[in-house]
Design a protein around this motif. Structure first.
Motif: not given
Length: 243
Positions: A173-179
């Motif tokens: 989820x954090x990865x998705x928020x980064x992009x």
């Protein structure tokens, strides 16, 4: 000017790049400590790397030593410190029992960090267009968010190692928020009401107290506060998607 003088550079022009290299070394050393199970040391090194990341650009601007080389070096260092190192740390700390599934989410997080930094490099030439917010969670903030399960465990509130699947999902989820296109406020655009000054002063005193008594609880609270600042932007994005 002779040939030798033309081949020399003032030390001050190299200083920002030296700071960037120091931050990269901290990130790489964090991986080393994570591999041998010294997770507290590994986390501290990543936090120091995040602090240094905010210094090299400032030093470069103050010394008027900005360059394309320094910008690319900074992005490569950020990829190591804030995409690779946090993913490996969380994997070693809490996802070992999740096996292949946990590693998949580590790869998702690292790839998202890489894409985030690549997009930032491409858009760097358009900086200064008057925008008051960034798009997506910055790489250093994403790294600190990824470490939330570690902060929870070290603070003694919840052992994330007992829930590796949830930890893996959080990392993805954090990865998705980064992009994503989630707007995040720039410090320059923030405005504090008059009554908020006292609150901030008390909060700063509390943070200093926790720094020397419950450092992991402090890191957890800072993480949660930052996540709370993202919620309005996430809600607005949800509204646009539903319409």
């Amino acid at each position: 000017m002779d040939t030798r003088e033309r081949d020399q550079l003032p030390f001050l022009l190299l200083l920002p790049n030296l700071v960037t290299i120091a931050g990269m070394c901290l990130g790489l050393t964090s991986i080393r400590y994570a591999m041998v199970g010294r997770f507290e040391t590994a986390v501290v090194l990543l936090v120091l790397a995040a602090l240094i990341d905010g210094m090299d650009g400032l030093i470069a601007r103050r010394l008027r030593a900005t360059s394309d080389f320094g910008a690319e070096l900074d992005s490569l260092s950020d990829f190591l410190c804030f995409a690779v190192a946090p993913g490996l740390l969380v994997y070693r700390f809490a996802l070992g029992e999740a096996n292949a599934l946990g590693w998949v989410f580590v790869l998702v997080f690292a790839a998202a960090g890489c894409l985030r930094l690549a997009r930032f490099n491409v858009m760097r030439g358009g900086a200064g267009d008057g925008k008051t917010h960034f798009t997506g969670v910055p790489a250093p903030a994403g790294a600190m968010m990824a470490l939330l399960p570690v902060f929870l465990t070290l603070s003694g509130l919840f052992d994330a190692r007992q829930a590796p699947f949830l930890t893996a999902l959080w990392l993805g989820l954090v990865g998705l928020l980064m992009i994503s296109r989630v707007p995040t406020l720039s410090p320059k655009a923030m405005r504090v009401p008059r009554w908020g000054v006292g609150v901030m002063l008390i909060g700063t005193a509390t943070a200093m107290g926790l720094m020397f008594t419950r450092i992991w609880l402090l890191m957890l609270l800072l993480d949660l506060i930052y996540i709370a600042t993202l919620l309005p932007g996430i809600w607005r994005m949800k509204g646009r998607i539903l319409r």
